[in-house]
Design a protein around this motif. Structure first.
Motif, PDB file in Angstrom:
ATOM      1  N   LEU A 118      45.535  50.416  -3.147  1.00 24.61           N
ATOM      2  CA  LEU A 118      46.072  51.044  -1.956  1.00 24.61           C
ATOM      3  C   LEU A 118      46.058  50.058  -0.792  1.00 24.61           C
ATOM      4  O   LEU A 118      45.137  49.256  -0.658  1.00 24.61           O
ATOM      5  CB  LEU A 118      45.237  52.273  -1.581  1.00 24.61           C
ATOM      6  CG  LEU A 118      45.251  53.445  -2.565  1.00 24.61           C
ATOM      7  CD1 LEU A 118      44.333  54.547  -2.059  1.00 24.61           C
ATOM      8  CD2 LEU A 118      46.655  53.976  -2.763  1.00 24.61           C
ATOM      9  N   PRO A 119      47.083  50.113   0.085  1.00 22.29           N
ATOM     10  CA  PRO A 119      47.046  49.257   1.278  1.00 22.29           C
ATOM     11  C   PRO A 119      45.804  49.560   2.112  1.00 22.29           C
ATOM     12  O   PRO A 119      45.353  50.703   2.194  1.00 22.29           O
ATOM     13  CB  PRO A 119      48.330  49.648   2.019  1.00 22.29           C
ATOM     14  CG  PRO A 119      49.216  50.273   0.989  1.00 22.29           C
ATOM     15  CD  PRO A 119      48.306  50.928   0.009  1.00 22.29           C
ATOM     16  N   SER A 120      45.252  48.530   2.746  1.00 26.99           N
ATOM     17  CA  SER A 120      44.032  48.691   3.532  1.00 26.99           C
ATOM     18  C   SER A 120      44.367  48.845   5.015  1.00 26.99           C
ATOM     19  O   SER A 120      45.192  48.106   5.558  1.00 26.99           O
ATOM     20  CB  SER A 120      43.113  47.483   3.349  1.00 26.99           C
ATOM     21  OG  SER A 120      42.696  47.387   2.003  1.00 26.99           O
ATOM     22  N   ILE A 121      43.710  49.818   5.654  1.00 26.21           N
ATOM     23  CA  ILE A 121      43.912  50.109   7.067  1.00 26.21           C
ATOM     24  C   ILE A 121      42.575  49.968   7.784  1.00 26.21           C
ATOM     25  O   ILE A 121      41.541  50.409   7.280  1.00 26.21           O
ATOM     26  CB  ILE A 121      44.441  51.551   7.269  1.00 26.21           C
ATOM     27  CG1 ILE A 121      45.677  51.803   6.404  1.00 26.21           C
ATOM     28  CG2 ILE A 121      44.736  51.815   8.736  1.00 26.21           C
ATOM     29  CD1 ILE A 121      46.850  50.915   6.703  1.00 26.21           C
ATOM     30  N   LEU A 122      42.593  49.370   8.968  1.00 26.83           N
ATOM     31  CA  LEU A 122      41.387  49.261   9.793  1.00 26.83           C
ATOM     32  C   LEU A 122      41.568  50.107  11.045  1.00 26.83           C
ATOM     33  O   LEU A 122      42.521  49.901  11.811  1.00 26.83           O
ATOM     34  CB  LEU A 122      41.116  47.805  10.181  1.00 26.83           C
ATOM     35  CG  LEU A 122      39.984  47.581  11.199  1.00 26.83           C
ATOM     36  CD1 LEU A 122      38.665  48.129  10.680  1.00 26.83           C
ATOM     37  CD2 LEU A 122      39.863  46.099  11.539  1.00 26.83           C
ATOM     38  N   VAL A 123      40.678  51.074  11.250  1.00 28.59           N
ATOM     39  CA  VAL A 123      40.671  51.922  12.448  1.00 28.59           C
ATOM     40  C   VAL A 123      39.564  51.411  13.366  1.00 28.59           C
ATOM     41  O   VAL A 123      38.393  51.375  12.976  1.00 28.59           O
ATOM     42  CB  VAL A 123      40.426  53.399  12.083  1.00 28.59           C
ATOM     43  CG1 VAL A 123      40.261  54.240  13.346  1.00 28.59           C
ATOM     44  CG2 VAL A 123      41.568  53.934  11.229  1.00 28.59           C
ATOM     45  N   VAL A 124      39.947  51.002  14.584  1.00 29.91           N
ATOM     46  CA  VAL A 124      38.973  50.501  15.554  1.00 29.91           C
ATOM     47  C   VAL A 124      38.901  51.491  16.709  1.00 29.91           C
ATOM     48  O   VAL A 124      39.858  51.630  17.484  1.00 29.91           O
ATOM     49  CB  VAL A 124      39.359  49.104  16.076  1.00 29.91           C
ATOM     50  CG1 VAL A 124      38.228  48.540  16.936  1.00 29.91           C
ATOM     51  CG2 VAL A 124      39.688  48.161  14.928  1.00 29.91           C
ATOM     52  N   ASP A 138      46.466  58.029   1.242  1.00 29.35           N
ATOM     53  CA  ASP A 138      47.496  57.007   1.035  1.00 29.35           C
ATOM     54  C   ASP A 138      46.972  55.583   1.188  1.00 29.35           C
ATOM     55  O   ASP A 138      47.626  54.633   0.751  1.00 29.35           O
ATOM     56  CB  ASP A 138      48.644  57.200   2.028  1.00 29.35           C
ATOM     57  CG  ASP A 138      49.500  58.413   1.712  1.00 29.35           C
ATOM     58  OD1 ASP A 138      48.922  59.483   1.461  1.00 29.35           O
ATOM     59  OD2 ASP A 138      50.730  58.292   1.727  1.00 29.35           O
ATOM     60  N   PHE A 139      45.809  55.436   1.825  1.00 31.69           N
ATOM     61  CA  PHE A 139      45.324  54.097   2.156  1.00 31.69           C
ATOM     62  C   PHE A 139      43.810  53.989   1.921  1.00 31.69           C
ATOM     63  O   PHE A 139      43.111  54.994   1.887  1.00 31.69           O
ATOM     64  CB  PHE A 139      45.607  53.772   3.632  1.00 31.69           C
ATOM     65  CG  PHE A 139      47.047  53.878   4.023  1.00 31.69           C
ATOM     66  CD1 PHE A 139      47.928  52.843   3.757  1.00 31.69           C
ATOM     67  CD2 PHE A 139      47.537  55.021   4.641  1.00 31.69           C
ATOM     68  CE1 PHE A 139      49.266  52.943   4.103  1.00 31.69           C
ATOM     69  CE2 PHE A 139      48.866  55.132   4.995  1.00 31.69           C
ATOM     70  CZ  PHE A 139      49.732  54.083   4.716  1.00 31.69           C
ATOM     71  N   THR A 140      43.358  52.761   1.773  1.00 36.18           N
ATOM     72  CA  THR A 140      41.926  52.488   1.835  1.00 36.18           C
ATOM     73  C   THR A 140      41.595  52.256   3.306  1.00 36.18           C
ATOM     74  O   THR A 140      42.124  51.327   3.920  1.00 36.18           O
ATOM     75  CB  THR A 140      41.567  51.246   1.010  1.00 36.18           C
ATOM     76  OG1 THR A 140      41.925  51.477  -0.353  1.00 36.18           O
ATOM     77  CG2 THR A 140      40.085  50.952   1.103  1.00 36.18           C
ATOM     78  N   VAL A 141      40.749  53.098   3.879  1.00 37.67           N
ATOM     79  CA  VAL A 141      40.503  53.080   5.318  1.00 37.67           C
ATOM     80  C   VAL A 141      39.140  52.461   5.623  1.00 37.67           C
ATOM     81  O   VAL A 141      38.113  52.899   5.099  1.00 37.67           O
ATOM     82  CB  VAL A 141      40.566  54.504   5.905  1.00 37.67           C
ATOM     83  CG1 VAL A 141      40.342  54.462   7.416  1.00 37.67           C
ATOM     84  CG2 VAL A 141      41.909  55.154   5.587  1.00 37.67           C
ATOM     85  N   GLU A 143      50.044  66.024  -3.067  1.00 41.67           N
ATOM     86  CA  GLU A 143      49.383  66.876  -4.056  1.00 41.67           C
ATOM     87  C   GLU A 143      49.215  66.139  -5.378  1.00 41.67           C
ATOM     88  O   GLU A 143      48.174  66.224  -6.034  1.00 41.67           O
ATOM     89  CB  GLU A 143      50.196  68.150  -4.260  1.00 41.67           C
ATOM     90  CG  GLU A 143      49.492  69.228  -5.047  1.00 41.67           C
ATOM     91  CD  GLU A 143      48.301  69.829  -4.315  1.00 41.67           C
ATOM     92  OE1 GLU A 143      47.324  70.233  -4.987  1.00 41.67           O
ATOM     93  OE2 GLU A 143      48.332  69.877  -3.067  1.00 41.67           O
ATOM     94  N   ILE A 144      50.229  65.399  -5.769  1.00 43.11           N
ATOM     95  CA  ILE A 144      50.158  64.649  -7.027  1.00 43.11           C
ATOM     96  C   ILE A 144      49.150  63.505  -6.915  1.00 43.11           C
ATOM     97  O   ILE A 144      48.403  63.230  -7.866  1.00 43.11           O
ATOM     98  CB  ILE A 144      51.559  64.158  -7.419  1.00 43.11           C
ATOM     99  CG1 ILE A 144      52.377  65.339  -7.956  1.00 43.11           C
ATOM    100  CG2 ILE A 144      51.487  63.030  -8.444  1.00 43.11           C
ATOM    101  CD1 ILE A 144      53.806  65.026  -8.278  1.00 43.11           C
ATOM    102  N   ALA A 145      49.107  62.837  -5.761  1.00 43.57           N
ATOM    103  CA  ALA A 145      48.119  61.768  -5.576  1.00 43.57           C
ATOM    104  C   ALA A 145      46.710  62.320  -5.715  1.00 43.57           C
ATOM    105  O   ALA A 145      45.840  61.710  -6.348  1.00 43.57           O
ATOM    106  CB  ALA A 145      48.304  61.112  -4.205  1.00 43.57           C
ATOM    107  N   ARG A 146      46.478  63.504  -5.143  1.00 44.20           N
ATOM    108  CA  ARG A 146      45.166  64.151  -5.263  1.00 44.20           C
ATOM    109  C   ARG A 146      44.856  64.446  -6.725  1.00 44.20           C
ATOM    110  O   ARG A 146      43.757  64.186  -7.216  1.00 44.20           O
ATOM    111  CB  ARG A 146      45.176  65.440  -4.440  1.00 44.20           C
ATOM    112  CG  ARG A 146      44.042  66.406  -4.742  1.00 44.20           C
ATOM    113  CD  ARG A 146      44.411  67.815  -4.267  1.00 44.20           C
ATOM    114  NE  ARG A 146      43.488  68.801  -4.802  1.00 44.20           N
ATOM    115  CZ  ARG A 146      42.436  69.275  -4.159  1.00 44.20           C
ATOM    116  NH1 ARG A 146      42.169  68.849  -2.946  1.00 44.20           N
ATOM    117  NH2 ARG A 146      41.653  70.177  -4.724  1.00 44.20           N
ATOM    118  N   ALA A 147      45.841  64.999  -7.448  1.00 46.01           N
ATOM    119  CA  ALA A 147      45.623  65.394  -8.840  1.00 46.01           C
ATOM    120  C   ALA A 147      45.359  64.182  -9.727  1.00 46.01           C
ATOM    121  O   ALA A 147      44.483  64.215 -10.599  1.00 46.01           O
ATOM    122  CB  ALA A 147      46.830  66.183  -9.356  1.00 46.01           C
TER     123      ALA A 147
END
Length: 486
Positions: free
Chosen positions: A7-13, A30-33, A390-394
């Motif tokens: 998964l694309p990586s996101i940085l929250v500052v 959707d992302f690695t946070v 929903e499919i990503a969760r499943a």
């Protein structure tokens, strides 16, 4: 499996813990946070972890968001930078758009769907930009044979958005939509794409672009609802060096970046009168004047706009300019919601399972018949976007490659059971029997009740047995008898 590998990586500052948590909840499907509370913590993380997008609060202890993103631009230039602010310090941010290379400015309080879509677009833009930079380098430095090979790669990339690649059933209402869009694509007309959020409007717009004579040019997307009026002129038309504090170099605007190609103005129905006036002027005159420029710059673009609003009604209410509406609606195309395209759910779901499975390192993931029937029985108010989530969760929750109904969220299970009980899914497994002996019909009804109850309780046998007045052993016996035991 390490999800950060796929998964694309996101940085929250952000120095506020609750803000970090809220953004993580919005983005983590959707992302690695990753999160950081200040510039020092973020800098340390960037030293050891590559990220695609940075979401940075403007007001933080120590460095402001703009000041930190300026440093990020210098040290990690490939990272897409987004600043978030709930204050009126837009002058600093306007100056920082060029100085810090800010991709987008989001106002608080932000809307989860808008934030998610903005970050998705930013991550896609980064991936596409890297690919295009590599292809451009190969084209400029390669031999004729290699240039031909690279041109072939570009043609393959364009084919991804071919109308035939849009997943749908054999008798789908989208057939007529795609047929009309394909005919319109060859002519340089403005197109207005109407439909609910998440129904696939941008997919249709991209297919129109790549099927048009402009298909070799850029396709530039702008979410109109996300642009504050204070940033409009610079965002749309660009600016010249020295035109305001922080404008250290020329910056092309939206229409200049799309020159020779297509501008896709998403959520045009949410725009302010100021935005509408500026867009109308570009469409009428075919030129833009960057902020601080002495003379206008001609632009050659096709405009495709989209909205989930009833624009005719908004014109009647005085909320949207009539002259702009007629300029945009050279041709209007309406994308029906997913609930009106029941035959499309199965092919779309199977395609999403393949795509999401590949992203999450589960390439063998498949839907069993009961899970597919469950998806087909839900009305999908969030359309394809909701179906994908929903499919990503499943896929993530499934123990094996076969996705079963119990991995779906409660709202989907309840929605499916409700449709079946009301008779709206007569052609599915939970419909009432219309033929057979009394014994056979009673068995079918009992099977339907058992399955509906199990789905509603997400296959929790203890809860289902309690509701039906059975022991767990009795329920299990009936499940084996009627072929419901997975």
């Amino acid at each position: 499996m390490n999800l950060s590998d796929s998964l694309p990586s996101i940085l929250v500052v952000d120095d506020e813990v609750h803000s970090q948590a809220a953004m993580r909840r919005t983005l983590d499907e959707d992302f690695t946070v990753f999160t950081a509370s200040d510039a020092d913590e973020a800098r340390a993380l960037l030293e050891r972890q590559a990220v695609s997008v940075i979401l940075c609060d403007q007001r933080m202890p120590g460095l402001t968001g703009v000041a930190f993103l300026k440093e990020v631009r210098e040290r990690w230039p490939d990272t897409v930078r987004i600043v978030i602010s709930g204050y009126t310090d837009t002058e600093d941010i306007i100056a920082g758009i060029n100085d810090a290379g800010i991709y987008q400015y989001i106002l608080k309080p932000w809307v989860p769907d808008h934030l998610l879509q903005t970050v998705r677009t930013a991550a896609e833009a980064q991936t596409l930009q890297r690919s295009m930079n590599q292809l451009d380098l190969e084209l400029r430095t390669s031999t004729p044979v290699l240039r031909q090979r690279v041109a072939h790669k570009l043609a393959q990339a364009r084919s991804v958005f071919d109308f035939e690649r849009i997943e749908r059933g054999s008798n789908s209402p989208l057939n007529a939509v795609c047929s009309m869009a394909e005919r319109v694509a060859r002519y340089d007309l403005s197109v207005l794409v109407l439909g609910e959020s998440g129904s696939g409007k941008e997919l249709i717009a991209r297919a129109i672009h790549y099927a048009s004579p402009r298909g070799g040019g850029p396709f530039v997307v702008e979410n109109c609802a996300a642009i504050p009026d204070t940033l409009l002129e610079s965002e749309l038309f660009g600016h010249k060096r020295g035109s305001f504090t922080g404008a250290y170099e020329d910056r092309p605007g939206l229409f200049q970046r799309a020159n020779g190609g297509t501008v896709f103005l998403d959520e045009i129905g949410e725009t302010s009168p100021a935005f509408q006036v500026r867009v109308l002027r570009v469409l009428q005159e075919g030129e833009v004047r960057p902020v601080g420029a002495a003379r206008p710059v001609p632009v050659n673009v096709r405009v495709i706009a989209a909205t989930h609003r009833d624009l005719e009604q908004r014109v009647h209410e005085g909320l949207f300019r009539k002259d702009l509406y007629y300029r945009l609606a050279g041709v209007s195309i309406t994308v029906p919601p997913l609930r009106e395209r029941a035959g499309d759910i199965a092919p779309i779901a199977r395609r999403l399972v393949r795509d999401v499975g590949a992203e999450l390192g589960r390439p063998g993931a498949t839907l069993n018949d009961e899970a597919l029937a469950c998806l087909m029985g839900y009305p999908w108010p969030g359309n394809i976007r909701e179906l994908r989530n929903e499919i990503a969760r499943a896929v993530a929750l499934s123990d094996g490659d076969e996705i079963q109904a119990q991995t779906f969220s409660l709202r989907v299970l309840h929605g499916q059971a409700g449709l079946a009980a009301s008779g709206q899914a007569a052609d599915q497994a939970l419909s009432l029997p219309s033929s057979g002996t009394l014994s056979e019909r009673l068995d079918a009804i009992e099977t339907m009740v058992l399955r509906e109850t199990l789905l509603r309780h997400r296959w929790n046998k203890t809860h289902a047995a309690r509701e039906l007045g059975l022991s767990r052993v009795g329920l299990r016996g009936k499940m084996v008898r009627f072929g419901l035991e997975g």
